[in-house]
Motif scaffolding. Structure first.
Motif, PDB file in Angstrom:
ATOM      1  N   PRO A   1       0.799  -1.232   0.000  1.00 58.04           N
ATOM      2  CA  PRO A   1       0.000   0.000   0.000  1.00 58.04           C
ATOM      3  C   PRO A   1       0.832   1.283   0.000  1.00 58.04           C
ATOM      4  N   ASP A   2       2.058   1.233   0.496  1.00 52.19           N
ATOM      5  CA  ASP A   2       2.873   2.443   0.549  1.00 52.19           C
ATOM      6  C   ASP A   2       3.881   2.556  -0.602  1.00 52.19           C
ATOM      7  N   THR A   3       3.764   1.698  -1.610  1.00 56.78           N
ATOM      8  CA  THR A   3       4.643   1.775  -2.781  1.00 56.78           C
ATOM      9  C   THR A   3       4.363   3.066  -3.544  1.00 56.78           C
ATOM     10  N   ASP A   4       5.413   3.761  -3.921  1.00 57.78           N
ATOM     11  CA  ASP A   4       5.288   5.004  -4.679  1.00 57.78           C
ATOM     12  C   ASP A   4       4.564   4.734  -5.997  1.00 57.78           C
ATOM     13  N   ILE A   5       3.635   5.597  -6.354  1.00 65.34           N
ATOM     14  CA  ILE A   5       2.828   5.405  -7.556  1.00 65.34           C
ATOM     15  C   ILE A   5       3.681   5.350  -8.822  1.00 65.34           C
ATOM     16  N   ARG A   6       4.797   6.063  -8.829  1.00 71.63           N
ATOM     17  CA  ARG A   6       5.684   6.004 -10.005  1.00 71.63           C
ATOM     18  C   ARG A   6       6.344   4.637 -10.117  1.00 71.63           C
TER      19      ARG A   6
ATOM     20  N   VAL B   1       4.957   1.831  -9.081  1.00 72.57           N
ATOM     21  CA  VAL B   1       3.888   0.955  -9.576  1.00 72.57           C
ATOM     22  C   VAL B   1       3.766   1.103 -11.089  1.00 72.57           C
ATOM     23  N   ALA B   2       3.757   2.332 -11.570  1.00 77.12           N
ATOM     24  CA  ALA B   2       3.655   2.574 -13.013  1.00 77.12           C
ATOM     25  C   ALA B   2       4.813   1.920 -13.750  1.00 77.12           C
ATOM     26  N   GLN B   3       6.016   2.015 -13.208  1.00 80.36           N
ATOM     27  CA  GLN B   3       7.177   1.423 -13.868  1.00 80.36           C
ATOM     28  C   GLN B   3       7.079  -0.102 -13.914  1.00 80.36           C
ATOM     29  N   VAL B   4       6.620  -0.713 -12.822  1.00 73.04           N
ATOM     30  CA  VAL B   4       6.450  -2.173 -12.806  1.00 73.04           C
ATOM     31  C   VAL B   4       5.408  -2.587 -13.841  1.00 73.04           C
ATOM     32  N   LEU B   5       4.316  -1.833 -13.945  1.00 74.33           N
ATOM     33  CA  LEU B   5       3.297  -2.154 -14.952  1.00 74.33           C
ATOM     34  C   LEU B   5       3.860  -2.045 -16.360  1.00 74.33           C
ATOM     35  N   LEU B   6       4.672  -1.041 -16.604  1.00 76.91           N
ATOM     36  CA  LEU B   6       5.308  -0.908 -17.919  1.00 76.91           C
ATOM     37  C   LEU B   6       6.288  -2.049 -18.184  1.00 76.91           C
ATOM     38  N   ASP B   7       7.108  -2.362 -17.183  1.00 77.53           N
ATOM     39  CA  ASP B   7       8.127  -3.408 -17.347  1.00 77.53           C
ATOM     40  C   ASP B   7       7.515  -4.789 -17.561  1.00 77.53           C
ATOM     41  N   THR B   8       6.428  -5.087 -16.844  1.00 73.95           N
ATOM     42  CA  THR B   8       5.828  -6.423 -16.908  1.00 73.95           C
ATOM     43  C   THR B   8       4.732  -6.534 -17.957  1.00 73.95           C
TER      44      THR B   8
ATOM     45  N   SER C   1      -4.725  -0.919 -10.841  1.00 72.83           N
ATOM     46  CA  SER C   1      -4.710  -1.115 -12.291  1.00 72.83           C
ATOM     47  C   SER C   1      -4.089   0.077 -13.004  1.00 72.83           C
ATOM     48  N   ARG C   2      -3.858  -0.087 -14.297  1.00 68.99           N
ATOM     49  CA  ARG C   2      -3.365   1.024 -15.115  1.00 68.99           C
ATOM     50  C   ARG C   2      -4.348   2.190 -15.061  1.00 68.99           C
TER      51      ARG C   2
ATOM     52  N   ARG D   1      -5.961   7.641 -13.482  1.00 69.01           N
ATOM     53  CA  ARG D   1      -6.894   8.469 -12.726  1.00 69.01           C
ATOM     54  C   ARG D   1      -6.146   9.316 -11.702  1.00 69.01           C
ATOM     55  N   ALA D   2      -5.181   8.730 -11.012  1.00 71.16           N
ATOM     56  CA  ALA D   2      -4.409   9.470 -10.013  1.00 71.16           C
ATOM     57  C   ALA D   2      -3.610  10.594 -10.659  1.00 71.16           C
ATOM     58  N   VAL D   3      -3.007  10.322 -11.793  1.00 72.94           N
ATOM     59  CA  VAL D   3      -2.206  11.332 -12.492  1.00 72.94           C
ATOM     60  C   VAL D   3      -3.102  12.457 -13.022  1.00 72.94           C
ATOM     61  N   ALA D   4      -4.264  12.105 -13.537  1.00 72.35           N
ATOM     62  CA  ALA D   4      -5.159  13.096 -14.123  1.00 72.35           C
ATOM     63  C   ALA D   4      -5.874  13.951 -13.072  1.00 72.35           C
ATOM     64  N   ASN D   5      -6.106  13.405 -11.885  1.00 72.07           N
ATOM     65  CA  ASN D   5      -6.917  14.091 -10.892  1.00 72.07           C
ATOM     66  C   ASN D   5      -6.158  14.771  -9.768  1.00 72.07           C
ATOM     67  N   ASP D   6      -4.916  14.437  -9.542  1.00 72.35           N
ATOM     68  CA  ASP D   6      -4.208  14.989  -8.377  1.00 72.35           C
ATOM     69  C   ASP D   6      -2.780  15.336  -8.731  1.00 72.35           C
TER      70      ASP D   6
END
Length: 89
Positions: free
Chosen positions: A38-43, A45-52, A71-72, A77-82
């Motif tokens: 839960p405390d993983t930095d959102i960036r 998470v995004a990098q892991v999604l891109l890599d995998t 999810s992606r 949503r997080a990037v667009a809203n905050d």
């Protein structure tokens, strides 16, 4: 995803699907499973999604117990809203 279940077939037949769906999950599952906390930095998470190339990741606690899924779409949503995204600015 169909491509994950049948990565080598362009258009599997109904019989191919029926045969594949009769297999036990253990024969096609990925292990170990990539996951985040839960405390993983959102960036990160995004990098892991891109890599995998996965559509999302399970979120687990310190004991490895499932607490959610990110999810992606959640990342977008997080990037667009905050803060709010000004597409036209």
């Amino acid at each position: 995803l169909r491509a994950d279940i049948y990565p080598t077939l362009e258009s599997p037949s109904a019989t191919d699907w029926a045969d594949r769906m009769a297999l036990p999950v253990a024969s096609i599952m990925w292990t170990p499973v990539a996951s985040v906390t839960p405390d993983t930095d959102i960036r990160r998470v995004a990098q892991v999604l891109l890599d995998t190339r996965l559509p999302g990741l399970p979120v687990v606690d310190d004991n490895g117990l499932l607490t959610g899924f990110v999810s992606r779409t959640d990342i977008l949503r997080a990037v667009a809203n905050d803060p709010p995204l000004d597409v036209w600015g």
